[in-house]
Design a protein around this motif. Structure first.
Motif, PDB file in Angstrom:
ATOM      1  N   GLU A 185       0.775  -1.118   0.046  1.00 28.10           N
ATOM      2  CA  GLU A 185       0.098  -0.132   0.114  1.00 28.10           C
ATOM      3  C   GLU A 185       0.996   1.297   0.011  1.00 28.10           C
ATOM      4  O   GLU A 185       0.627   2.474  -0.679  1.00 28.10           O
ATOM      5  N   THR A 186       1.946   1.239   0.822  1.00 29.36           N
ATOM      6  CA  THR A 186       2.642   2.369   0.876  1.00 29.36           C
ATOM      7  C   THR A 186       3.702   2.555  -0.588  1.00 29.36           C
ATOM      8  O   THR A 186       3.724   3.581  -1.203  1.00 29.36           O
ATOM      9  N   ALA A 187       3.927   1.344  -1.008  1.00 29.74           N
ATOM     10  CA  ALA A 187       4.653   1.446  -2.262  1.00 29.74           C
ATOM     11  C   ALA A 187       3.689   1.825  -3.594  1.00 29.74           C
ATOM     12  O   ALA A 187       4.266   2.575  -4.363  1.00 29.74           O
ATOM     13  N   ASP A 188       2.387   1.433  -3.489  1.00 32.72           N
ATOM     14  CA  ASP A 188       1.419   2.127  -4.382  1.00 32.72           C
ATOM     15  C   ASP A 188       1.427   3.629  -4.475  1.00 32.72           C
ATOM     16  O   ASP A 188       1.410   4.108  -5.338  1.00 32.72           O
ATOM     17  N   MET A 189       1.502   4.122  -3.106  1.00 34.40           N
ATOM     18  CA  MET A 189       1.471   5.738  -2.916  1.00 34.40           C
ATOM     19  C   MET A 189       2.734   6.304  -3.828  1.00 34.40           C
ATOM     20  O   MET A 189       2.613   7.208  -4.465  1.00 34.40           O
ATOM     21  N   THR A 340      -5.314   1.179   5.891  1.00 31.34           N
ATOM     22  CA  THR A 340      -4.923   2.439   5.089  1.00 31.34           C
ATOM     23  C   THR A 340      -6.114   3.347   5.422  1.00 31.34           C
ATOM     24  O   THR A 340      -7.148   3.285   5.253  1.00 31.34           O
ATOM     25  N   ARG A 341      -5.624   4.825   5.558  1.00 29.65           N
ATOM     26  CA  ARG A 341      -6.429   5.958   5.791  1.00 29.65           C
ATOM     27  C   ARG A 341      -5.913   6.831   4.757  1.00 29.65           C
ATOM     28  O   ARG A 341      -4.827   6.874   4.409  1.00 29.65           O
ATOM     29  N   SER A 342      -7.013   7.364   3.974  1.00 31.82           N
ATOM     30  CA  SER A 342      -6.633   8.201   2.791  1.00 31.82           C
ATOM     31  C   SER A 342      -6.153   9.622   3.336  1.00 31.82           C
ATOM     32  O   SER A 342      -6.416   9.759   4.593  1.00 31.82           O
ATOM     33  N   GLY A 343      -5.486  10.383   3.157  1.00 31.42           N
ATOM     34  CA  GLY A 343      -5.231  11.695   3.396  1.00 31.42           C
ATOM     35  C   GLY A 343      -5.601  12.759   2.504  1.00 31.42           C
ATOM     36  O   GLY A 343      -6.413  12.693   1.336  1.00 31.42           O
ATOM     37  N   ALA A 344      -5.266  13.957   2.811  1.00 39.84           N
ATOM     38  CA  ALA A 344      -6.004  15.281   1.952  1.00 39.84           C
ATOM     39  C   ALA A 344      -4.793  15.255   0.899  1.00 39.84           C
ATOM     40  O   ALA A 344      -3.736  14.867   0.904  1.00 39.84           O
ATOM     41  N   GLY A 345      -5.248  15.652  -0.337  1.00 34.25           N
ATOM     42  CA  GLY A 345      -4.383  15.813  -1.445  1.00 34.25           C
ATOM     43  C   GLY A 345      -4.359  14.506  -2.234  1.00 34.25           C
ATOM     44  O   GLY A 345      -4.744  13.626  -1.781  1.00 34.25           O
ATOM     45  N   ALA A 346      -3.565  14.716  -3.620  1.00 32.72           N
ATOM     46  CA  ALA A 346      -3.470  13.541  -4.548  1.00 32.72           C
ATOM     47  C   ALA A 346      -2.608  12.435  -4.061  1.00 32.72           C
ATOM     48  O   ALA A 346      -2.973  11.404  -4.039  1.00 32.72           O
ATOM     49  N   HIS A 347      -1.645  13.247  -3.191  1.00 32.85           N
ATOM     50  CA  HIS A 347      -0.575  12.303  -2.504  1.00 32.85           C
ATOM     51  C   HIS A 347      -0.307  12.094  -1.171  1.00 32.85           C
ATOM     52  O   HIS A 347       0.318  12.914  -0.738  1.00 32.85           O
ATOM     53  N   GLY A 348      -1.375  11.266  -0.575  1.00 32.01           N
ATOM     54  CA  GLY A 348      -1.149  11.461   0.855  1.00 32.01           C
ATOM     55  C   GLY A 348      -2.087  10.328   1.422  1.00 32.01           C
ATOM     56  O   GLY A 348      -2.844   9.654   0.945  1.00 32.01           O
ATOM     57  N   GLY A 349      -1.822   9.743   2.592  1.00 32.49           N
ATOM     58  CA  GLY A 349      -2.474   8.803   3.264  1.00 32.49           C
ATOM     59  C   GLY A 349      -1.433   8.185   4.349  1.00 32.49           C
ATOM     60  O   GLY A 349      -0.264   8.601   4.390  1.00 32.49           O
ATOM     61  N   SER A 350      -1.957   7.111   5.018  1.00 35.75           N
ATOM     62  CA  SER A 350      -1.271   6.512   6.177  1.00 35.75           C
ATOM     63  C   SER A 350      -1.534   5.158   6.069  1.00 35.75           C
ATOM     64  O   SER A 350      -2.704   4.684   5.732  1.00 35.75           O
ATOM     65  N   VAL A 362       3.564   2.843  11.654  1.00 32.98           N
ATOM     66  CA  VAL A 362       2.921   3.780  10.806  1.00 32.98           C
ATOM     67  C   VAL A 362       3.748   4.388   9.573  1.00 32.98           C
ATOM     68  O   VAL A 362       4.764   4.726  10.038  1.00 32.98           O
ATOM     69  N   ASP A 363       3.265   4.074   8.580  1.00 33.88           N
ATOM     70  CA  ASP A 363       3.863   5.110   7.332  1.00 33.88           C
ATOM     71  C   ASP A 363       2.848   6.193   6.970  1.00 33.88           C
ATOM     72  O   ASP A 363       1.689   5.758   6.700  1.00 33.88           O
ATOM     73  N   ALA A 364       3.258   7.442   6.850  1.00 32.10           N
ATOM     74  CA  ALA A 364       2.316   8.377   6.855  1.00 32.10           C
ATOM     75  C   ALA A 364       3.059   9.317   5.753  1.00 32.10           C
ATOM     76  O   ALA A 364       4.194   9.995   5.774  1.00 32.10           O
ATOM     77  N   LEU A 365       2.292   9.583   4.435  1.00 31.89           N
ATOM     78  CA  LEU A 365       2.710  10.108   3.341  1.00 31.89           C
ATOM     79  C   LEU A 365       1.975  11.530   3.341  1.00 31.89           C
ATOM     80  O   LEU A 365       0.822  11.694   3.294  1.00 31.89           O
ATOM     81  N   GLU A 391     -12.272   4.036  11.336  1.00 34.86           N
ATOM     82  CA  GLU A 391     -13.546   4.653  11.585  1.00 34.86           C
ATOM     83  C   GLU A 391     -13.232   5.964  12.333  1.00 34.86           C
ATOM     84  O   GLU A 391     -14.278   6.754  12.249  1.00 34.86           O
ATOM     85  N   ALA A 392     -11.846   6.198  12.754  1.00 35.22           N
ATOM     86  CA  ALA A 392     -11.923   7.358  13.732  1.00 35.22           C
ATOM     87  C   ALA A 392     -11.872   8.554  12.397  1.00 35.22           C
ATOM     88  O   ALA A 392     -11.270   8.645  11.655  1.00 35.22           O
ATOM     89  N   THR A 393     -12.619   9.740  13.023  1.00 34.48           N
ATOM     90  CA  THR A 393     -12.917  10.844  12.303  1.00 34.48           C
ATOM     91  C   THR A 393     -11.805  11.871  12.515  1.00 34.48           C
ATOM     92  O   THR A 393     -11.445  12.565  11.986  1.00 34.48           O
ATOM     93  N   ASP A 394     -11.331  11.719  14.014  1.00 28.47           N
ATOM     94  CA  ASP A 394     -10.302  12.345  14.565  1.00 28.47           C
ATOM     95  C   ASP A 394      -9.190  11.538  14.925  1.00 28.47           C
ATOM     96  O   ASP A 394      -9.678  10.997  16.245  1.00 28.47           O
ATOM     97  N   LEU A 395      -8.052  11.316  14.511  1.00 28.94           N
ATOM     98  CA  LEU A 395      -7.035  10.200  15.156  1.00 28.94           C
ATOM     99  C   LEU A 395      -6.662  10.640  16.410  1.00 28.94           C
ATOM    100  O   LEU A 395      -6.294   9.861  17.280  1.00 28.94           O
ATOM    101  N   LYS A 396      -6.951  11.957  16.925  1.00 30.38           N
ATOM    102  CA  LYS A 396      -6.482  12.310  18.364  1.00 30.38           C
ATOM    103  C   LYS A 396      -7.188  11.415  19.371  1.00 30.38           C
ATOM    104  O   LYS A 396      -6.898  11.043  20.475  1.00 30.38           O
ATOM    105  N   ALA A 397      -8.610  11.202  18.788  1.00 31.59           N
ATOM    106  CA  ALA A 397      -9.309  10.167  19.836  1.00 31.59           C
ATOM    107  C   ALA A 397      -8.796   8.856  20.021  1.00 31.59           C
ATOM    108  O   ALA A 397      -9.036   8.285  21.183  1.00 31.59           O
TER     109      ALA A 397
END
Length: 399
Positions: A185-189, A340-350, A362-365, A391-397
């Motif tokens: 999944e990281t390699a794909d990003m 895998t969680r999607s991130g903001a922008g075209a190239h991002g996620g964790s 954790v890998d975070a791009l 499911e977390a809407t806010d990871l801080k939780a």
């Protein structure tokens, strides 16, 4: 106590500074075979290669710092042997006595053999200042570069060259890039990032040889294809520097073997950084990272002075490629599930790695928040379920 540190990189600088910070008043000598004082290596394949960082910023400590702390730098001096009976290091410039010796020798890049064209002019590795001085003048817009190896060094070099306007093809013999160090999944990003910037990525094909008479003019692949090239960069991994340790009769196991405190099989000799391995549940572990170089060196410094404390790594790593930053916390060794969680922008996620239900890495791009929270969770021994992460809407939780 007269302490000698052999090897003058990040681990050496960190160890020397920690020894003084802990109150050691005896002699400290750092011996390195490069003419430059200790400097950062990660920017070599990133900002320094690109020309965005000069040598002053690359250097870890200014000359005045070494003088103020009464630490002797013996640079441009190559060690040729360790006489354990006399507690003396033999170099090309004489002998240096020690009461305690720390080996921070780092690692050396693997090179292709001459039979495969590894000796040709225009074939480069990226590990030290001399390597960069050799390759940087060849990175000219419009030239053709083939990068051999789809690990972090190869990918970073490919990104720099593409930003400088070269035509770049990256070849990875394994089925995919980052095969040894990251989930698919990281390699794909990362692959998508490179392709979007015009890098051609060839996976699952080895190389037959680098072609050319005296200078590289291309790369022949194992499937018969020939890639024209004006230069080649080999990023096929590194090997720990163990030659001196082996010649001195020290135990080796995935590098220079140490106990939990960083002591080698000789109680007067210690090791830290890329060259050293330490006990882990699955055998002797060796980490190639700035974080490990700093943390292990500081732990060994304390143990040389009598702390008698086990080194417990807190792994972290980063890689800059194009406009993206990949940040990694923890170790994904033995993972058997990822989410895998999607991130903001075209190239991002964790990408969150689990081993038997426990969060281990954790890998975070382009996702600093995911990185920081994942790092805190791992270091705090907390392990939210994969479902909770998804499911977390806010990871801080999750904290």
């Amino acid at each position: 106590m007269n302490i000698v540190i052999l090897g003058a990189g990040q681990a050496a600088a960190s160890m020397a500074a920690k020894l003084r910070a802990l109150g050691h008043e005896g002699r400290i000598t750092v011996i390195g075979d490069e003419p430059a004082p200790p400097y950062q290596r990660p920017p070599l394949s990133k900002a320094y290669l690109l020309g965005d960082m000069d040598l002053d910023r690359l250097t870890l400590r200014g000359a005045e710092w070494w003088d103020e702390h009464q630490i002797t730098l013996r640079l441009g001096e190559r060690a040729t042997g360790i006489d354990r009976d006399r507690r003396v290091i033999v170099t090309d410039k004489g002998e240096v006595a020690y009461d305690a010796l720390a080996l921070t020798l780092g690692a050396s890049p693997r090179r292709l053999p001459a039979a495969m064209g590894g000796h040709l002019r225009g074939v480069h590795v990226v590990r030290n200042l001399a390597d960069i001085a050799g390759v940087r003048p060849e990175l000219v817009a419009g030239r053709r570069l083939v990068v051999i190896g789809g690990g972090y060094i190869g990918l970073e070099a490919a990104a720099v060259a593409r930003k400088l306007g070269l035509e770049v093809t990256l070849v990875e013999a394994a089925p995919r890039i980052l095969g040894r160090v990251a989930a698919s999944e990281t390699a794909d990003m990362i692959r998508a990032l490179h392709v979007s910037h015009g890098v051609e990525v060839i996976e699952g094909v080895g190389i037959e040889r680098i072609t050319g008479d005296s200078a590289a003019d291309g790369v022949t692949l194992a499937d018969g294809r020939h890639l024209p090239a004006d230069l080649v960069i080999c990023g096929i991994g590194v090997a720990p520097e163990t030659t001196l340790a082996e010649s001195a009769g020290l135990a080796l196991d995935n590098g220079i073997a140490t106990d939990a405190q960083g002591r080698t099989s000789d109680p007067s000799i210690w090791a830290a950084g890329d060259c050293a391995s330490f006990p882990a549940p699955d055998g002797q572990m060796r980490l190639e990272s700035v974080g490990n170089a700093i943390d292990m060196a500081e732990a060994v410094a304390a143990n040389i002075l009598g702390a008698d404390a086990a080194y417990i790594p807190k792994p972290w790593f980063w890689s800059d490629q194009f406009e993206a930053k990949l940040q990694i916390a923890g170790l994904n060794v033995g993972y058997n599930r990822v989410v895998t969680r999607s991130g903001a922008g075209a190239h991002g996620g964790s990408v969150w790695y689990y081993r038997d239900g426990r969060l281990i890495a954790v890998d975070a791009l382009n996702d600093a928040r995911a990185y920081m929270i994942g790092k805190r969770l791992i270091e705090g021994g907390k392990s939210p379920s994969p479902e909770a992460v998804l499911e977390a809407t806010d990871l801080k939780a999750l904290m």
